[in-house]
Design a protein around this motif. Structure first.
Motif, mmCIF file in Angstrom:
data_model
loop_
_atom_site.group_PDB
_atom_site.id
_atom_site.type_symbol
_atom_site.label_atom_id
_atom_site.label_comp_id
_atom_site.label_asym_id
_atom_site.label_seq_id
_atom_site.Cartn_x
_atom_site.Cartn_y
_atom_site.Cartn_z
ATOM 1 N N LEU A 141 58.143 73.902 45.822
ATOM 2 C CA LEU A 141 57.752 73.368 44.517
ATOM 3 C C LEU A 141 57.184 71.956 44.629
ATOM 4 O O LEU A 141 56.278 71.589 43.876
ATOM 5 N N SER A 142 57.702 71.163 45.563
ATOM 6 C CA SER A 142 57.182 69.803 45.745
ATOM 7 C C SER A 142 55.723 69.831 46.181
ATOM 8 O O SER A 142 54.888 69.073 45.668
ATOM 9 N N SER A 144 53.631 72.357 45.768
ATOM 10 C CA SER A 144 52.862 72.930 44.670
ATOM 11 C C SER A 144 52.571 71.886 43.603
ATOM 12 O O SER A 144 51.470 71.822 43.045
ATOM 13 N N CYS A 145 53.560 71.028 43.327
ATOM 14 C CA CYS A 145 53.411 69.991 42.308
ATOM 15 C C CYS A 145 52.231 69.078 42.609
ATOM 16 O O CYS A 145 51.501 68.663 41.705
ATOM 17 N N LEU A 150 53.294 68.633 37.588
ATOM 18 C CA LEU A 150 54.748 68.719 37.440
ATOM 19 C C LEU A 150 55.172 69.899 36.575
ATOM 20 O O LEU A 150 56.068 70.668 36.932
ATOM 21 N N ASP A 151 54.529 70.071 35.440
ATOM 22 C CA ASP A 151 54.951 71.118 34.502
ATOM 23 C C ASP A 151 54.743 72.510 35.083
ATOM 24 O O ASP A 151 55.623 73.372 35.005
ATOM 25 N N SER A 153 54.445 73.476 38.165
ATOM 26 C CA SER A 153 55.231 73.770 39.372
ATOM 27 C C SER A 153 56.695 74.062 39.054
ATOM 28 O O SER A 153 57.365 74.777 39.796
ATOM 29 N N LEU A 155 58.961 71.746 39.136
ATOM 30 C CA LEU A 155 59.749 70.919 40.040
ATOM 31 C C LEU A 155 60.855 70.157 39.320
ATOM 32 O O LEU A 155 61.985 70.061 39.816
ATOM 33 N N THR A 185 61.774 63.959 46.638
ATOM 34 C CA THR A 185 61.481 64.843 45.509
ATOM 35 C C THR A 185 61.599 64.093 44.187
ATOM 36 O O THR A 185 60.718 64.186 43.319
ATOM 37 N N ILE A 189 58.682 63.251 41.320
ATOM 38 C CA ILE A 189 58.849 63.566 39.895
ATOM 39 C C ILE A 189 58.589 62.327 39.051
ATOM 40 O O ILE A 189 57.849 62.364 38.053
ATOM 41 N N PHE A 192 54.887 61.403 38.862
ATOM 42 C CA PHE A 192 54.136 62.284 37.965
ATOM 43 C C PHE A 192 54.465 61.987 36.507
ATOM 44 O O PHE A 192 53.633 62.206 35.626
#
Length: 429
Positions: A141-142, A144-145, A150-151, A153, A155, A185, A189, A192
């Motif tokens: 997920l990280s 992918s983000c 952020l939304d 993925s 995450l 991670t 977050i 973002f």
């Protein structure tokens, strides 16, 4: 131990020794030897008729294929691994398969598939009580983000699942296998979310970068996840440190040496990102151009978009003769692919970069004069019906113009057109 097992001609001892040696060589420097070890493990599997031994040989080979960027061959090995697992019914093997499939989906720009497969793997490993369950999900997920935001993925929601004893404020980053990753991670977050102060606090929880001790197999992953955090926070010395770590591995790709989960494109992409952040624009342009070529060749679609956008940004900053025209052309090539892959952060960046290219390239608008006029009306908040009335065309024609603008700019909604139009008008003025 490996030499002793070979001299005894004991196939069972040989398998144990091969597994030990593979772990001993799991750092990025051990890639060539691990490639040979994977072949030897598969030979041992044939000799023993063992699906369990075959599973490990195929998993090792998948690792080396990611590390060498041979993404098209990964799928073939995953197919073989799937057949092998049918004979084993092993939940551990199934988890490895899902992690490898999720990594391949991520590498090739199939972000929704990557998230789905990672979540399936998380459920399976959680049901087994595996301590790495949340880590396997988090790392996918990280990555992918960084490409879809952020939304999309998921995450931030995943972070809430991290057990208390693995959260960055509770972890000694000088011990353990992957203890810096929760802090990195959380840093991502916060970046973002636009919370730079919060990102700095989270990054500090990982400890000084020179004190980090990730397992040898995960060094590349640690460096790759740290770089966007260091760049986002402007930590010059950390960026320099990471560039030094990556430099010896030109020609390789950022992946794990023992187990899938990470693929972050060619090392040249990381070096180009670092060089650009440090203001070394000639080096950045050279490495990012090489990354574009590599990603186009191996099918790493999302990383090809990222490399193009960063390449265009470096060209626009450098402004050597021909750089601005090349930057505009590179952005044109990235726009539609970014839109198709749903890479929202990059479609937004492409629009802003196009608008901010100096006036020397203003005549190179990707839109026709009529489309520019429609974009200005969209920026004023007019509906398709109102645009049609203002231009004396039908509502359907106005709608078609808006759709063409979205496709040309690689955007997904009208607010992006509005932002682009405002930036374009300012540049043109």
């Amino acid at each position: 131990a490996l030499a002793a097992a070979e001299s005894e001609a004991d196939p069972v001892a040989l398998v144990d020794a091969l597994r030990a040696r593979q772990l001993a060589c799991c750092a990025p420097e051990g890639l060539a030897e691990r490639t040979a070890l994977a072949a030897r493990m598969l030979e041992a599997a044939d000799a023993l008729g063992s699906a369990w031994v075959e599973m490990w040989g195929r998993l090792w080979r998948i690792d080396t294929l990611f590390e060498t960027g041979q993404l098209r061959l990964v799928q073939r090995e995953l197919t073989g691994l799937g057949s092998c697992l049918d004979r084993l019914s092993s939940p551990v093997g199934r988890w490895h398969y899902l992690e490898g499939a999720a990594t391949l989906a991520l590498a090739t720009g199939r972000f929704a598939d990557a998230v789905r497969l990672a979540r399936e793997g998380f459920k399976l490993s959680s049901d087994m009580g595996h301590p790495a369950a949340i880590g396997g999900l988090s790392v996918i997920l990280s990555q992918s983000c960084l490409h879809v935001g952020l939304d999309q993925s998921g995450l931030a929601e995943m972070y809430d699942l991290i057990p208390a004893h693995l959260r960055p404020e509770a972890v000694d980053t000088t011990q353990g296998v992957a203890t810096i990753f929760p802090a990195l991670t959380l840093t991502l977050i916060r970046l973002f979310q636009g919370d730079r102060a919060g990102a700095g606090t989270a990054y500090a929880l990982a400890g000084p970068i020179r004190s980090w001790t990730p397992s040898p197999a995960m060094r590349m992953a640690a460096w790759g996840h740290a770089l966007p955090a260091a760049i986002g926070l402007g930590r010059t010395r950390d960026i320099e440190f990471l560039a030094e770590r990556f430099e010896p591995f030109r020609g390789q790709h950022v992946a794990n040496g023992a187990g899938s989960g990470t693929y972050m494109g060619p090392v040249e992409l990381q070096l180009g990102l670092a060089a650009a952040a440090l203001g070394h624009l000639d080096a950045a342009v050279e490495d990012l151009a090489a990354a574009v070529t590599t990603c186009d060749a191996n099918g790493a679609r999302g990383y090809a978009v990222q490399a193009r956008v960063e390449f265009a940004t470096a060209l626009a900053r450098r402004q050597a003769p021909g750089d601005l025209d090349e930057a505009a052309a590179v952005l044109d090539a990235a726009a539609s692919e970014a839109g198709q892959l749903g890479m929202v952060p990059f479609t937004s960046r492409i629009g802003l970069l196009r608008a901010r290219l100096p006036a020397a390239t203003a005549a190179r608008s990707p839109l026709s004069p009529r489309e520019l006029e429609v974009a200005r009306l969209v920026a004023r908040g007019l509906t398709n019906k109102q645009i049609g009335q203002a231009l004396y065309v039908s509502e359907r024609t106005a709608e078609n113009h808006v759709q063409h603008i979205l496709v040309k700019l690689g955007f997904s909604n009208r607010s992006q057109i509005a932002a682009w139009s405002s930036e374009w008008r300012a540049t043109d003025a």
